[in-house]
Structures are given as C-alpha cells and as structure tokens.
Write a protein that holds these residues in place. Structure first.
Motif, short mmCIF file in Angstrom:
data_model
loop_
_atom_site.label_atom_id
_atom_site.label_comp_id
_atom_site.label_asym_id
_atom_site.label_seq_id
_atom_site.Cartn_x
_atom_site.Cartn_y
_atom_site.Cartn_z
N GLY A 8 0.81 -1.21 0.00
CA GLY A 8 0.00 0.00 0.00
C GLY A 8 0.85 1.26 0.00
N PHE A 9 1.88 1.27 0.83
CA PHE A 9 2.78 2.43 0.92
C PHE A 9 3.47 2.70 -0.41
N ALA A 13 2.91 5.83 -2.91
CA ALA A 13 4.10 6.63 -3.21
C ALA A 13 4.26 6.83 -4.72
N LEU A 14 4.00 5.79 -5.50
CA LEU A 14 4.10 5.92 -6.96
C LEU A 14 3.05 6.87 -7.51
N LEU A 17 4.14 10.33 -6.59
CA LEU A 17 5.27 10.75 -7.42
C LEU A 17 4.78 11.22 -8.78
N ALA A 18 3.86 10.49 -9.38
CA ALA A 18 3.29 10.89 -10.67
C ALA A 18 2.63 12.26 -10.55
N TYR A 19 1.88 12.46 -9.49
CA TYR A 19 1.19 13.73 -9.28
C TYR A 19 2.19 14.88 -9.10
N ILE A 20 3.20 14.67 -8.28
CA ILE A 20 4.21 15.71 -8.04
C ILE A 20 4.95 16.05 -9.33
N LEU A 21 5.35 15.03 -10.09
CA LEU A 21 6.04 15.28 -11.35
C LEU A 21 5.15 16.04 -12.33
N LEU A 36 2.30 5.04 -16.43
CA LEU A 36 2.82 3.82 -15.79
C LEU A 36 2.88 3.96 -14.27
N LEU A 37 3.33 5.10 -13.78
CA LEU A 37 3.37 5.30 -12.33
C LEU A 37 1.98 5.17 -11.72
N ASN A 38 0.99 5.75 -12.38
CA ASN A 38 -0.39 5.64 -11.89
C ASN A 38 -0.92 4.22 -11.97
#
Length: 83
Positions: A8-9, A13-14, A17-21, A36-38
């Motif tokens: 879950g963590f 986190a992925l 990360l996609a959202y932040i990028l 892919l991250l999503n």
C-alpha cells in the motif's frame, strides 16, 4: 510494517510521485511515465486494499488502475501506429 503495509505504501508513493512530477511540469499527464506510475501504483494499492478487505479503497484504486490501464493501452497503440 507487514507486506500489505509495504504494498500500500509503495503504491501510494508511486501515485504521489506521478502527481508531483505532473504539477511541477516535469512530465505531462499524457507522458508514458505518468501513466505507468499511476497504473502500477494504483494496482499495488488496490491489491493491498484487497488483502485488507477494505472495499472503499478496493473500488477507488481498482477504478484508478483500470482507467490508467486504458490510457496506457491507448498510448501504446498510438505510439506503435506512428511508426
């Protein structure tokens, strides 16, 4: 933390990360890395939710993973048709 917690963590986190990028204009929401991250993140988070038997997040992450998978397939199809 157990395996379910780690799944879950890492999934969340992925997704984050996609959202932040994306919001920092590092990648667009149509970039293959974003999709892919999503897709991977939502799948991991959904699986962790299944292990916890927590239906609200099974539905949320399951839909997120499916939408991301459709976007991934469309992106891959468009990329292969260009060549």
């Amino acid at each position: 933390m157990n395996l379910t917690d780690w799944l879950g963590f890492m999934g969340v986190a992925l997704i984050l990360l996609a959202y932040i990028l994306n919001v920092t204009n590092t990648i667009s929401n149509s970039h293959i890395a974003f999709i892919l991250l999503n897709c991977i993140g939502a799948t991991m988070a959904c699986y962790a939710s299944v292990l916890l038997n927590y239906w609200p997040f099974i539905i949320l992450e399951g839909v997120w993973a499916l939408v991301s998978l459709v976007a991934l397939l469309k992106t891959l199809t468009n990329t292969t048709n260009i060549s």
